[in-house]
Design an enzyme around this catalytic site. Structure first.
Site, PDB file in Angstrom:
ATOM      1  N   ARG A  41      11.471   5.196   2.845  1.00 26.40           N
ATOM      2  CA  ARG A  41      10.010   5.623   3.202  1.00 26.40           C
ATOM      3  C   ARG A  41      10.340   6.913   3.799  1.00 26.40           C
ATOM      4  O   ARG A  41       9.214   7.761   3.640  1.00 26.40           O
ATOM      5  CB  ARG A  41       9.685   4.818   4.339  1.00 26.40           C
ATOM      6  CG  ARG A  41       9.002   3.285   3.945  1.00 26.40           C
ATOM      7  CD  ARG A  41       8.271   2.810   5.178  1.00 26.40           C
ATOM      8  NE  ARG A  41       7.211   1.939   4.624  1.00 26.40           N
ATOM      9  CZ  ARG A  41       7.094   0.716   5.217  1.00 26.40           C
ATOM     10  NH1 ARG A  41       7.705   0.588   6.322  1.00 26.40           N
ATOM     11  NH2 ARG A  41       6.309  -0.212   4.505  1.00 26.40           N
ATOM     12  N   GLY A 356       7.736  -3.903   1.995  1.00 33.70           N
ATOM     13  CA  GLY A 356       8.889  -3.500   2.496  1.00 33.70           C
ATOM     14  C   GLY A 356      10.189  -4.223   2.207  1.00 33.70           C
ATOM     15  O   GLY A 356      11.319  -3.627   1.747  1.00 33.70           O
ATOM     16  N   GLY A 380       1.729  -4.552   3.171  1.00 37.83           N
ATOM     17  CA  GLY A 380       0.397  -5.315   3.143  1.00 37.83           C
ATOM     18  C   GLY A 380      -0.524  -4.292   2.793  1.00 37.83           C
ATOM     19  O   GLY A 380      -1.600  -4.562   2.112  1.00 37.83           O
TER      20      GLY A 380
HETATM   21  N1  LIG Z   1      12.846 -19.861   1.316  1.00 40.62           N
HETATM   22  C1  LIG Z   1      12.794 -19.111   2.418  1.00 40.62           C
HETATM   23  N2  LIG Z   1      12.847 -19.511   3.706  1.00 40.62           N
HETATM   24  C2  LIG Z   1      12.809 -18.505   4.511  1.00 40.62           C
HETATM   25  N3  LIG Z   1      12.542 -17.319   4.759  1.00 40.62           N
HETATM   26  C3  LIG Z   1      12.508 -16.799   3.292  1.00 40.62           C
HETATM   27  C4  LIG Z   1      12.626 -17.668   2.122  1.00 40.62           C
HETATM   28  N4  LIG Z   1      12.475 -16.890   0.958  1.00 40.62           N
HETATM   29  C5  LIG Z   1      12.221 -15.592   1.545  1.00 40.62           C
HETATM   30  N5  LIG Z   1      12.510 -15.532   2.799  1.00 40.62           N
HETATM   31  C6  LIG Z   1      12.316 -14.388   3.619  1.00 40.62           C
HETATM   32  O1  LIG Z   1      11.076 -13.732   3.524  1.00 40.62           O
HETATM   33  C7  LIG Z   1      11.152 -12.261   3.883  1.00 40.62           C
HETATM   34  C8  LIG Z   1      10.243 -11.428   3.264  1.00 40.62           C
HETATM   35  O2  LIG Z   1       9.075 -11.832   3.421  1.00 40.62           O
HETATM   36  P1  LIG Z   1       7.591 -10.751   3.523  1.00 40.62           P
HETATM   37  O3  LIG Z   1       7.558 -10.234   4.796  1.00 40.62           O
HETATM   38  O4  LIG Z   1       6.483 -11.656   3.153  1.00 40.62           O
HETATM   39  O5  LIG Z   1       7.941  -9.827   2.187  1.00 40.62           O
HETATM   40  P2  LIG Z   1       7.477  -8.280   1.933  1.00 40.62           P
HETATM   41  O6  LIG Z   1       7.670  -7.638   3.026  1.00 40.62           O
HETATM   42  O7  LIG Z   1       8.032  -7.846   0.683  1.00 40.62           O
HETATM   43  O8  LIG Z   1       5.727  -8.485   1.942  1.00 40.62           O
HETATM   44  C9  LIG Z   1      12.592 -12.074   3.946  1.00 40.62           C
HETATM   45  O9  LIG Z   1      13.254 -11.502   5.001  1.00 40.62           O
HETATM   46  C10 LIG Z   1      13.404 -13.184   3.336  1.00 40.62           C
HETATM   47  O10 LIG Z   1      14.577 -13.724   3.630  1.00 40.62           O
HETATM   48  O1  LIG Z   2       5.931  -1.868   7.467  1.00 46.20           O
HETATM   49  C1  LIG Z   2       4.724  -1.653   7.137  1.00 46.20           C
HETATM   50  O2  LIG Z   2       3.829  -2.656   6.525  1.00 46.20           O
HETATM   51  P1  LIG Z   2       4.673  -3.492   5.490  1.00 46.20           P
HETATM   52  O3  LIG Z   2       5.987  -4.746   5.966  1.00 46.20           O
HETATM   53  O4  LIG Z   2       3.384  -4.559   5.114  1.00 46.20           O
HETATM   54  O5  LIG Z   2       5.009  -2.814   4.169  1.00 46.20           O
HETATM   55  C2  LIG Z   2       3.716  -0.478   7.614  1.00 46.20           C
HETATM   56  O6  LIG Z   2       4.798   0.390   8.142  1.00 46.20           O
HETATM   57  C3  LIG Z   2       2.596  -1.163   8.482  1.00 46.20           C
HETATM   58  O7  LIG Z   2       3.312  -1.497   9.869  1.00 46.20           O
HETATM   59  P2  LIG Z   2       2.600  -2.496  10.450  1.00 46.20           P
HETATM   60  O8  LIG Z   2       2.309  -3.885   9.617  1.00 46.20           O
HETATM   61  O9  LIG Z   2       3.221  -2.817  11.847  1.00 46.20           O
HETATM   62  O10 LIG Z   2       1.170  -2.031  10.928  1.00 46.20           O
END
Ligand SMILES: Nc1ncnc2c1ncn2[C@@H]1O[C@H](COP(=O)(O)OP(=O)(O)O)[C@@H](O)[C@H]1O
Ligand SMILES: O=C(OP(=O)(O)O)[C@H](O)COP(=O)(O)O
Length: 399
Positions: A41, A356, A380
């Site tokens: 980033r 992310g 998001g």
């Molecule tokens: N089967 C699973 N059980 C628990 N956590 C999982 C599983 N598959 C993936 N994850 C977790 O999901 C997390 C990412 O989820 P998310 O925040 O929704 O993705 P992104 O940030 O790409 O939108 C990762 O840290 C990963 O370890």
């Molecule tokens: O990490 C972020 O969002 P993302 O995990 O959905 O990509 C952005 O920096 C926004 O952060 P926030 O979801 O705490 O407002």
């Protein structure tokens, strides 16, 4: 889109002017050492910052990091980010130890043309994220006082109605930075007549966050492949037992409903890797989805699933991927994510990765970033864009 751009601002001339840049420098930090574990980033805003520096602007950068609760919290300080940003820019970045206080004022006043300052975390101030317009506005007034113009390059935060994203542009001449423009340009290709077949891969852990996007995408996509932690709620909705896997019980009915209306577009795993515990060294095996033992939990998709998903991806002409297929942070459960990522890079398709964790997975698994057409800095934000939601940060630039 009637948005003024960084080029418009540069054409007016910014030499000697203070330009306030909202960036998303919310990078992952190592919990033990506090080191930055992925600087994607920071790199992503270099084109905008470099252009302003070269044009002789006094550049004032602001960002959030993590989710501190409206007051200073040392673990969320942007100080390490200032150091890394300075290394990447090849010139020191002047760090203000507060956001709008004495340190920020004197740091901004001390800037000479072509220098860069970074203010401390915006979310150390309750006004940044407040739902109260007056409170947000008062903080936006203080921030806006540091700029003669405003550039939004924080794509990852454009879906947040926060002071620095939504209220500051109402107070200053405002433009979109290079990153925001590129993100919107690429994502708009996915919403306006994507080349078909259009295949979306969703994974990760938060089913409830992503159900709205599934709902919105179903009419548009040709195939929706669901893996990661979120697949278990769907498997449960099909009447299968999922052991102690991640499950959002109150979403099972919604998932069942989505499956019924999906006209067969949704593909779910046929095999998964189940483990005794959520741990890197836990004993694990691959089982069929109708044979998940009651005491074990699914932490990755299995090889047959990777093969099936890969076959669907090999046909695709447009691909959007959000959310890892498994707990890729643990080597034992990274194969599914790696397999799907590799299938995406091999497909003769326009491919976009959003999120992310998904972007971090691409880098952590040592995959070639340039094999994807675009890696979005916003998870998001990119999902809300694809859902067709109005994004406050973009709307504010249009005004
Ligand atoms: N089967 C699973 N059980 C628990 N956590 C999982 C599983 N598959 C993936 N994850 C977790 O999901 C997390 C990412 O989820 P998310 O925040 O929704 O993705 P992104 O940030 O790409 O939108 C990762 O840290 C990963 O370890
Ligand atoms: O990490 C972020 O969002 P993302 O995990 O959905 O990509 C952005 O920096 C926004 O952060 P926030 O979801 O705490 O407002």
């Amino acid at each position: 889109m009637s948005i003024r751009t960084l080029d418009d601002l540069l054409a007016e001339g910014v030499s000697g002017r203070r330009v306030l840049v909202r960036a998303d420098l919310n990078v992952p930090l190592d919990k033990q050492t506090g080191d930055i574990t992925d600087d994607g980033r920071i790199r992503a805003v270099l084109p905008t910052l470099g252009a302003l520096v070269e044009a002789g602007a006094k550049v004032v950068v602001c960002s959030h990091l993590g989710r501190p609760k409206g007051k200073p919290d040392a673990q969320f300080s942007l100080r390490p980010v200032a150091g890394r940003l300075g290394e990447l820019l090849g010139a020191p970045v002047h760090f203000a130890t507060d956001t709008v206080g004495d340190s920020a004022r004197s740091t901004v006043e001390g800037l000479v043309d072509g220098q860069v300052a970074l203010l401390e975390n915006l979310r150390f101030n309750a006004g940044e994220t407040s739902k109260d317009e007056a409170e947000r506005g008062a903080f936006a007034d203080q921030l806006a006082a540091f700029g003669d113009a405003y550039v939004d390059d924080a794509f990852g935060a454009v879906h947040r109605k926060h002071a620095s994203v939504y209220d500051v542009p109402a107070r200053l001449p405002h433009v979109a930075g290079r990153l925001v423009l590129r993100e919107v340009e690429v994502l708009s290709k996915l919403t306006s007549e994507p080349e078909r077949p259009y295949v979306v891969v969703l994974g990760g852990s938060k089913v409830s966050d992503k159900l709205a996007v599934i709902e919105a995408l179903l009419p548009t996509v040709d195939r929706l492949l669901i893996g990661g932690g979120m697949c278990f709620t769907f498997l449960k909705a099909q009447g299968l037992e999922v052991g102690t896997s991640l499950l959002e019980e109150d979403m099972v009915e919604t998932c069942r409903n989505l499956l019924e209306r999906s006209s067969g577009k949704i593909m779910l795993p046929v095999d998964v890797v189940v483990a005794d515990a959520f741990a890197p060294d836990a004993a694990h095996d691959t089982v069929r989805v109708d044979g998940i033992p009651s005491h074990r939990l699914g932490l990755d998709v299995g090889p047959e699933t990777v093969a099936g998903f890969s076959a669907a991806l090999s046909q695709a002409k447009t691909i959007f991927w959000n959310g890892p297929m498994g707990v890729f942070e643990m080597a034992a459960f990274a194969a599914g994510t790696r397999g799907i990522a590799e299938a995406i890079t091999k497909a003769d398709a326009f491919s976009v990765v959003g999120g992310g964790d998904s972007a971090a997975a691409v880098r952590a698994l040592g995959l070639d970033e340039s094999s994807f057409n675009h890696i979005s800095t916003g998870g998001g934000a990119s999902l809300e864009y694809l859902e067709g939601k109005a994004l406050p940060g973009i709307a504010a630039l249009e005004n």
